[in-house]
Motif scaffolding. Structure first.
Motif, mmCIF file in Angstrom:
data_model
loop_
_atom_site.group_PDB
_atom_site.id
_atom_site.type_symbol
_atom_site.label_atom_id
_atom_site.label_comp_id
_atom_site.label_asym_id
_atom_site.label_seq_id
_atom_site.Cartn_x
_atom_site.Cartn_y
_atom_site.Cartn_z
ATOM 1 N N GLN A 49 25.016 -11.671 95.606
ATOM 2 C CA GLN A 49 24.678 -12.257 94.300
ATOM 3 C C GLN A 49 23.884 -11.266 93.459
ATOM 4 O O GLN A 49 24.125 -11.125 92.259
ATOM 5 N N ASP A 50 22.915 -10.577 94.085
ATOM 6 C CA ASP A 50 22.105 -9.586 93.365
ATOM 7 C C ASP A 50 23.001 -8.478 92.797
ATOM 8 O O ASP A 50 22.835 -8.061 91.651
ATOM 9 N N ASP A 51 23.960 -8.020 93.605
ATOM 10 C CA ASP A 51 24.892 -6.984 93.147
ATOM 11 C C ASP A 51 25.731 -7.498 91.971
ATOM 12 O O ASP A 51 25.988 -6.778 91.000
ATOM 13 N N TYR A 52 26.168 -8.756 92.078
ATOM 14 C CA TYR A 52 26.968 -9.365 91.013
ATOM 15 C C TYR A 52 26.143 -9.458 89.718
ATOM 16 O O TYR A 52 26.591 -9.063 88.640
ATOM 17 N N LEU A 53 24.915 -9.965 89.848
ATOM 18 C CA LEU A 53 24.062 -10.159 88.669
ATOM 19 C C LEU A 53 23.671 -8.824 88.032
ATOM 20 O O LEU A 53 23.414 -8.758 86.823
ATOM 21 N N CYS A 93 26.514 1.538 96.540
ATOM 22 C CA CYS A 93 27.551 0.861 97.321
ATOM 23 C C CYS A 93 27.364 -0.639 97.117
ATOM 24 O O CYS A 93 26.936 -1.375 97.991
ATOM 25 N N SER A 94 27.668 -1.086 95.887
ATOM 26 C CA SER A 94 27.525 -2.487 95.501
ATOM 27 C C SER A 94 28.744 -3.273 95.976
ATOM 28 O O SER A 94 29.841 -2.716 96.094
ATOM 29 N N TRP A 95 28.578 -4.575 96.204
ATOM 30 C CA TRP A 95 29.705 -5.420 96.587
ATOM 31 C C TRP A 95 30.808 -5.304 95.532
ATOM 32 O O TRP A 95 31.988 -5.327 95.862
ATOM 33 N N LEU A 96 30.425 -5.156 94.262
ATOM 34 C CA LEU A 96 31.417 -5.116 93.179
ATOM 35 C C LEU A 96 32.342 -3.913 93.303
ATOM 36 O O LEU A 96 33.558 -4.036 93.156
ATOM 37 N N ILE A 151 40.315 -6.577 86.347
ATOM 38 C CA ILE A 151 40.776 -7.008 87.670
ATOM 39 C C ILE A 151 40.135 -8.344 88.078
ATOM 40 O O ILE A 151 40.271 -8.779 89.224
ATOM 41 N N ASN A 152 39.459 -8.989 87.136
ATOM 42 C CA ASN A 152 38.825 -10.296 87.371
ATOM 43 C C ASN A 152 37.917 -10.313 88.603
ATOM 44 O O ASN A 152 38.049 -11.152 89.494
ATOM 45 N N LEU A 153 36.969 -9.386 88.596
ATOM 46 C CA LEU A 153 35.983 -9.361 89.689
ATOM 47 C C LEU A 153 35.135 -10.625 89.707
ATOM 48 O O LEU A 153 34.684 -11.053 90.762
#
Ligand code: GPP
Ligand code: MG
Ligand code: MG
Ligand code: MG
Length: 348
Positions: free
Chosen positions: A237-241, A262-265, A303-305
């Motif tokens: 969530q932190d990576d997304y935000l 190296c973020s989840w995104l 790509i609708n991440l």
């Protein structure tokens, strides 16, 4: 009356009152010969960095301890659980002050990062060291006589080591001249966030409550496993935000794309991109220039991440709920459920 966090506003007020007590003890620590100037510096540094966050980690110690005991706490127990909660908030302040320097960040909790405040600069490094040193002093002042004192000290030491090790792998993947997106994968991401975030943010508050309740931590490995999974979800969530959150809400401006994190995104993007899109990713990820960052963000939208994240979010929620329901102890189930409720679909 319970607020959105499930914590009573009364408890929050009591928790905040304990901050003033602990601060005052530290500002009169007999191990140092205080002057007006030094006392003022530390007080301003503490007020700027310790109490201004969501306080979820700290409040969770009281919450968890209450749920484990299954009855109301005495004033003394609330004070002790709050003190442990504040130790975690102190640890968090120490991590954030130094993380913001390492990540070259601008803002935190809606204000400039401490090291960016005029006249602070690299004194912030020493302030981080002081924040870290305050923790064993608080523990010594209030827990020295407790049978679980040694276990508490050991717990904080272990968790700090795990966090610094996670931070190390977060940082060395971004070394200049060695930037290579092809080494980024979901297992590497998981390893980084498990260590840099999950132990101190999720396991530590519950472990503190378990120690206060007289439990042996070795008997609670399955609780730890669920909390680690929750912590991983929290850092995703932190990576997304960092990219999709509103800076006004999250109180910070993202730097993950610029920092080649190296973020989840980016890991998910590597999975979803076609060959042409991958070229854009390889060419523009990890550059300071706003036009490079904009290209990465446009690609993330293409790509609708956001959709991929929403899918990850609901799947994680289901998985976590299933593991929580499988837990034999009702008190611990309640602790874990309360934690998950606090973070599910968070916007900040
Ligand atoms: C979160 O990473 C992890 C930490 C704050 C731990 C730092 C550990 C140290 C030993 C200093 P992040 O950089 O994604 O957090 P944020 O987005 O809040 O900057
Ligand atoms: Mg960081
Ligand atoms: Mg950071
Ligand atoms: Mg982040």
């Amino acid at each position: 009356m319970a607020n959105l966090n499930g914590t009573t506003s009364d408890l929050r007020a009591k928790f905040l009152a304990v901050y003033d007590v602990l601060k005052s003890e530290l500002l009169n620590d007999p191990a140092f010969e205080w002057t007006e100037g030094s006392r003022q510096w530390v007080e301003r540094m503490l007020d700027y960095n310790v109490p201004g966050g969501k306080l979820n980690r700290g409040l969770s110690v009281i919450d968890s301890y209450m749920l484990l005991k299954g009855k109301d706490l005495t004033e003394d127990e609330v004070f002790l659980a709050s003190s442990l909660g504040w130790c975690i908030e102190w640890l968090q302040a120490y991590f954030l002050v130094t993380d913001d320097i390492m990540d070259n960040s601008q803002t935190r909790r809606g204000q400039p990062c401490w090291y960016r405040v005029p006249k602070v600069g690299m004194i912030a490094v020493n302030d981080g060291i002081l924040l870290r040193n305050h923790i064993p002093r608080i523990l010594k002042n209030h827990f020295r006589e407790k049978p679980y004192y040694v276990d508490l000290l050991d717990l904080f030491n272990e968790v700090e080591f795990q966090t610094a090790s996670g931070q190390m792998i977060d940082l060395i993947t971004t070394i200049e001249g060695e930037k290579d997106l092809s080494k980024y994968s979901l297992p590497l991401h998981r390893r980084i966030v498990q260590y840099k975030t999950a132990y101190y943010s999720f396991y530590l508050p519950v472990a503190c409550a378990l120690l206060m309740a007289g439990e042996n931590l070795d008997n609670h490995v399955n609780v730890k496993d669920v909390l680690i999974d929750m912590g991983i979800y929290f850092q995703v969530q932190d990576d997304y935000l960092d990219c999709f959150g509103e800076p006004e809400k999250i109180g910070k401006i993202g730097t993950d794309i610029e920092d080649f994190k190296c973020s989840w995104l980016v890991v998910k993007a590597l999975e979803l991109c076609n060959e042409d899109q991958k070229k854009i990713l390889f060419e523009h990820y990890g550059k300071e220039n706003p036009s490079d960052v904009a290209k990465i963000k446009a690609l993330y939208h293409e790509i609708n991440l956001q959709g991929a994240f929403e899918e990850y979010e609901s799947k994680s929620y289901e998985k976590l709920t299933t593991s929580i329901q499988a837990h034999p102890n009702k008190g611990l189930q309640a602790v874990l459920k309360s934690f998950l409720g606090k973070i599910y679909k968070r916007q900040k």
